[in-house]
Design a protein around this motif. Structure first.
Motif, short mmCIF file in Angstrom:
data_model
loop_
_atom_site.label_atom_id
_atom_site.label_comp_id
_atom_site.label_asym_id
_atom_site.label_seq_id
_atom_site.Cartn_x
_atom_site.Cartn_y
_atom_site.Cartn_z
N ASP A 129 0.84 -1.21 0.00
CA ASP A 129 0.00 0.00 0.00
C ASP A 129 0.87 1.26 0.00
O ASP A 129 0.58 2.23 -0.71
CB ASP A 129 -0.94 0.02 1.20
CG ASP A 129 -1.97 -1.11 1.15
OD1 ASP A 129 -2.30 -1.58 0.04
OD2 ASP A 129 -2.43 -1.52 2.23
N LEU A 130 1.93 1.23 0.78
CA LEU A 130 2.84 2.39 0.83
C LEU A 130 3.58 2.55 -0.49
O LEU A 130 3.73 3.66 -1.00
CB LEU A 130 3.82 2.24 2.00
CG LEU A 130 3.18 2.19 3.39
CD1 LEU A 130 4.25 1.94 4.45
CD2 LEU A 130 2.41 3.46 3.69
N TRP A 131 4.03 1.45 -1.05
CA TRP A 131 4.70 1.49 -2.34
C TRP A 131 3.78 2.07 -3.41
O TRP A 131 4.17 2.94 -4.17
CB TRP A 131 5.17 0.08 -2.74
CG TRP A 131 5.72 0.03 -4.13
CD1 TRP A 131 5.11 -0.46 -5.25
CD2 TRP A 131 6.99 0.50 -4.56
NE1 TRP A 131 5.91 -0.33 -6.34
CE2 TRP A 131 7.09 0.26 -5.95
CE3 TRP A 131 8.07 1.09 -3.91
CZ2 TRP A 131 8.21 0.61 -6.69
CZ3 TRP A 131 9.19 1.43 -4.65
CH2 TRP A 131 9.25 1.19 -6.03
N ASP A 132 2.52 1.58 -3.44
CA ASP A 132 1.55 2.08 -4.43
C ASP A 132 1.31 3.58 -4.26
O ASP A 132 1.17 4.31 -5.24
CB ASP A 132 0.22 1.32 -4.31
CG ASP A 132 0.33 -0.13 -4.78
OD1 ASP A 132 1.32 -0.48 -5.44
OD2 ASP A 132 -0.59 -0.91 -4.46
N LYS A 133 1.28 4.04 -3.03
CA LYS A 133 1.08 5.46 -2.76
C LYS A 133 2.28 6.28 -3.26
O LYS A 133 2.11 7.36 -3.83
CB LYS A 133 0.86 5.67 -1.25
CG LYS A 133 0.42 7.04 -0.88
CD LYS A 133 -1.02 7.27 -1.28
CE LYS A 133 -1.48 8.62 -0.77
NZ LYS A 133 -2.76 9.01 -1.31
N LEU A 134 3.48 5.77 -3.05
CA LEU A 134 4.68 6.46 -3.55
C LEU A 134 4.69 6.50 -5.08
O LEU A 134 5.01 7.53 -5.68
CB LEU A 134 5.95 5.77 -3.04
CG LEU A 134 6.33 6.04 -1.59
CD1 LEU A 134 7.43 5.07 -1.14
CD2 LEU A 134 6.76 7.48 -1.41
N VAL A 135 4.33 5.39 -5.71
CA VAL A 135 4.31 5.34 -7.18
C VAL A 135 3.27 6.31 -7.72
O VAL A 135 3.53 7.09 -8.64
CB VAL A 135 4.04 3.89 -7.67
CG1 VAL A 135 3.75 3.86 -9.16
CG2 VAL A 135 5.22 2.99 -7.32
N ALA A 136 2.06 6.30 -7.15
CA ALA A 136 0.99 7.19 -7.61
C ALA A 136 1.36 8.67 -7.41
O ALA A 136 1.14 9.50 -8.29
CB ALA A 136 -0.31 6.87 -6.87
N GLY A 137 1.94 8.99 -6.26
CA GLY A 137 2.32 10.37 -5.98
C GLY A 137 3.43 10.86 -6.87
O GLY A 137 3.40 11.97 -7.39
N SER A 138 4.43 10.02 -7.10
CA SER A 138 5.54 10.45 -7.93
C SER A 138 5.14 10.51 -9.41
O SER A 138 5.73 11.26 -10.18
CB SER A 138 6.76 9.54 -7.73
OG SER A 138 6.47 8.21 -8.11
N ALA A 139 4.09 9.79 -9.79
CA ALA A 139 3.60 9.85 -11.18
C ALA A 139 3.04 11.23 -11.52
O ALA A 139 2.97 11.60 -12.68
CB ALA A 139 2.54 8.78 -11.41
N THR A 140 2.65 12.00 -10.50
CA THR A 140 2.11 13.35 -10.73
C THR A 140 3.21 14.39 -10.93
O THR A 140 2.92 15.53 -11.29
CB THR A 140 1.23 13.80 -9.55
OG1 THR A 140 2.05 13.94 -8.38
CG2 THR A 140 0.11 12.80 -9.27
N LEU A 141 4.46 14.00 -10.69
CA LEU A 141 5.59 14.93 -10.77
C LEU A 141 6.23 14.91 -12.15
O LEU A 141 6.23 13.87 -12.84
CB LEU A 141 6.63 14.58 -9.71
CG LEU A 141 6.13 14.57 -8.26
CD1 LEU A 141 7.24 14.08 -7.35
CD2 LEU A 141 5.62 15.92 -7.85
N SER A 142 6.84 16.02 -12.52
CA SER A 142 7.58 16.11 -13.78
C SER A 142 8.95 15.50 -13.60
O SER A 142 9.54 15.60 -12.52
CB SER A 142 7.74 17.57 -14.20
OG SER A 142 6.50 18.17 -14.38
N PRO A 143 9.49 14.91 -14.66
CA PRO A 143 10.87 14.38 -14.55
C PRO A 143 11.88 15.52 -14.44
O PRO A 143 11.62 16.63 -14.90
CB PRO A 143 11.08 13.62 -15.86
CG PRO A 143 9.83 13.72 -16.65
CD PRO A 143 8.89 14.62 -15.93
N ALA A 144 13.00 15.23 -13.81
CA ALA A 144 14.06 16.24 -13.64
C ALA A 144 14.64 16.66 -14.96
O ALA A 144 14.63 15.99 -15.93
CB ALA A 144 15.16 15.70 -12.73
#
Length: 144
Positions: A129-144
């Motif tokens: 669940d924590l991993w999925d939350k990290l993946v979903a949250g980081s998917a909203t960010l732009s790449p560096a």
């Protein structure tokens, strides 16, 4: 003038102005009445912990709250990759921070524990669940 404040430990009272000289009992009836200046009513506020504050959505960033010792430290990620690693177990504890990476710029350090992710507490959650939350949250960010 003499100022008297009657305030309890968690609230503020009104301010009463009284004359400097004492008034004899016989003169009390003729003495001017004290002026009461009303202040705003007390507001009972409870300090929220950073993890609780992070439960509120923050535009423009993905919030992860880390705990270091007794202190909780919210970090608002603006881009990916996040730049830190952890073991595949709970609690999520940072095992590596990429030098010069985004997590490093935000002050994330090895040994910090993740206590909230994107507005949800990590307590009692399964690793997936924590991993999925990290993946979903980081998917909203732009790449560096």
């Amino acid at each position: 003038m003499f100022f008297c404040c009657d305030s309890g430990p968690s609230q503020q009272g009104g301010v009463i102005e009284t004359p400097d000289a004492a008034v004899a009992p016989a003169e009390q009836a003729a003495a001017p009445q004290p002026v009461v200046k009303l202040e705003a009513p007390p507001v009972d506020t409870v300090e929220e912990s950073p993890a609780e504050k992070a439960l509120e959505p923050t535009p423009g960033g993905f919030c992860i709250v880390f705990k270091q010792g007794d202190e909780e430290k919210p970090r608002y990620f603006q881009r990916k990759p996040l730049g830190f690693k952890f073991l595949s177990q709970v609690p999520l504890v940072v095992t590596n921070v990429d030098a010069g990476g985004h997590a490093d710029e935000l002050g994330v350090q090895v040994g910090m524990e993740v206590v909230a992710i994107g507005g949800e507490t990590a307590s009692g959650k399964a690793y997936k669940d924590l991993w999925d939350k990290l993946v979903a949250g980081s998917a909203t960010l732009s790449p560096a």
